[in-house]
Design an enzyme around this catalytic site. Structure first.
Site, short mmCIF file in Angstrom:
data_model
loop_
_atom_site.label_atom_id
_atom_site.label_comp_id
_atom_site.label_asym_id
_atom_site.label_seq_id
_atom_site.Cartn_x
_atom_site.Cartn_y
_atom_site.Cartn_z
N ASP A 278 6.17 11.13 -26.06
CA ASP A 278 7.08 12.23 -25.74
C ASP A 278 6.43 13.15 -24.71
OD1 ASP A 278 8.88 11.26 -27.61
OD2 ASP A 278 8.02 12.45 -29.23
N ASP B 53 6.67 5.28 -28.97
CA ASP B 53 7.18 6.39 -28.16
C ASP B 53 6.05 7.30 -27.70
OD1 ASP B 53 9.68 5.44 -28.79
OD2 ASP B 53 10.00 6.86 -30.43
N ASP C 246 10.23 9.47 -23.99
CA ASP C 246 11.29 10.47 -24.13
C ASP C 246 10.88 11.73 -23.37
OD1 ASP C 246 12.99 8.95 -25.73
OD2 ASP C 246 11.98 9.55 -27.57
#
Length: 445
Positions: free
Chosen positions: A81, A79, A139
């Site tokens: 962010d 991920d 994200d």
């Protein structure tokens, strides 16, 4: 190498260690950074016009704190962010958080229309995001910011959230560089443990931010890396034993919000971790390595048993399993059956492993087969290995997809105790094209 150096080797940065095996491939990470930059460039203009205000971006999470790790397998993702900040007072202007999230989702959908590598993730309470075909998830939590407030858009409304301040708290937790570096390494180790122990469970994992805060609060700095991990883990397990709560150091909110079932599962895993670490306190280097190999699975570097030394110091290893290897070429034709500690094969071959001396172990013992892939090709494919557990009489087959040196580890356990161990080294060579000899037919006239 002692067990501490299997975690991290300060004098040989190229050594195969837990630290190195958690690191993302430079190629994979550079592609992710490129996608992140491309998305920010797109959203900067799209959202500026949609919200009619100044829009800025701030990276957060594991990427910002330099604690990203390689996904648990080639089917998983890492991920990045990207925090999105709207410079308006959304509450005063009566802008609903759900409307902001929906507008962001529409912008992300527009991006997917021009980038076939990305698709929308299912909406989460606190963010929207994209899933890419190349091991990457981005994200995009969205906030509004004023001189006095920073609030995050969620499905339940605007909530207080300040990732910049928590990042500063983590960064300033230790003043010397060596302690900061150790803290980041320990975070990666705990995230690797969580990846393998929660894989396929269906339960919510301990959030990355909570792991960072726990390590920052309970880190035990020792001379050896394994000692630092053991005693940090014991401190964390003791802190979470009564209740699974990790307080945000800035506002006291619980960073670990999960269902009762997920909390019960997490308590079980922390109890198991505590027992392993307690056993390791007075164990030999090899016994520790065995325990950590089981704990971290394919993230941990391959350990070997030197049979010339007998079983001195290895009371848990009762019997070395005898393993037959059946080799087939890429066309499925049988090539050979061998029993060896080392094997050289051609890329595309398949190998089937069978335990021959099954009767030497308890009938209800378990065989843990752990593949560890090493080398640039496996690293760039985000495929450093996997673990499969089965009965003693079950064969285990693996393909040879990457050039390089790999291992197949067989660990046999009964009632949680290691009863057998063997590592087979497999050298995978690239396929060759055989050229026919030129036949001399005499000089042309």
């Amino acid at each position: 190498m002692n067990c501490g150096e299997l975690f991290y080797c300060s004098y040989d940065k190229a050594a195969e260690t837990l630290h190195n095996r958690t690191q993302l491939s430079e190629i994979v990470l550079s592609k992710g950074i490129s996608k992140k930059d491309e998305l920010i460039d797109f959203l900067r203009e799209e959202l500026k016009h949609a919200f009619e205000c100044d829009v800025r971006f701030w990276l957060q999470g594991s990427y910002k704190s330099h604690t990203l790790i390689k996904p648990v397998d080639k089917f998983s993702s890492y991920d990045i962010d990207v925090g999105i900040y709207l410079f308006i007072d959304a509450e005063e202007e009566e802008v609903e958080s759900n409307d902001v999230k929906e507008t962001l989702k529409e912008a992300l959908s527009s991006y997917c229309n021009i980038n076939n590598e990305a698709k929308l993730q299912e909406s989460k309470n606190a963010c929207e995001g994209l899933k890419f075909t190349t091991f990457l998830t981005i994200d995009t939590p969205i906030y509004f910011k004023t001189d006095n407030n920073i609030k995050l858009a969620t499905n339940e409304g605007w909530v207080d959230s300040d990732p910049k301040s928590i990042q500063e708290w983590l960064t300033n937790g230790y003043s010397d560089n060596s302690s900061r570096a150790l803290m980041k390494r320990l975070v990666r180790y705990f995230k690797a443990w969580i990846n393998v122990k929660w894989q396929g469970s269906g339960h919510k994992k301990i959030p990355s931010l909570a792991v960072n805060v726990l390590v920052a609060q309970y880190m035990q700095k020792r001379d050896r890396e394994d000692e630092s991990f053991i005693h940090t883990a014991l401190s964390i397990c003791d802190a979470l034993e009564s209740t699974l709560i990790v307080n945000n150091p800035l506002n006291g909110s619980n960073l670990v919000a999960m269902s009762q079932d997920s909390a019960t599962f997490a308590h079980q895993k922390f109890d198991e971790l505590k027992q392993v670490c307690l056993q390791c306190v007075d164990s030999s280097d090899f016994q520790r390595a065995i325990s950590f190999s089981n704990l971290f699975q394919h993230y941990f570097p391959q350990i070997t048993l030197n049979t010339d030394e007998g079983s001195t110091g290895l009371p848990a290893v009762v019997t070395v399993p005898e393993i037959s290897i059946c080799r087939f070429d890429k066309n499925g034709d049988h090539v050979e059956n061998v029993t060896a500690d080392k094997l050289s094969v051609t890329k595309g071959d398949s190998l089937t492993f069978t335990i021959c001396n099954q009767n030497a172990f308890h009938v209800h013992a378990s065989a843990h087969w752990t593949v560890r892939n090493v080398g640039v090709q496996a690293n760039d494919a985000n495929d450093i290995g996997h673990k499969v557990t089965g009965r003693l009489n079950e064969n285990h087959r693996r393909e040879t997809s990457y050039t390089g040196s790999h291992t197949m580890e067989c660990m046999i356990t009964y009632n949680g105790v290691v009863k057998g161990f063997k590592a087979i080294h497999v050298q995978v060579k690239p396929t060759r094209t055989l050229k026919k000899k030129r036949v001399y037919k005499g000089r042309r006239r």
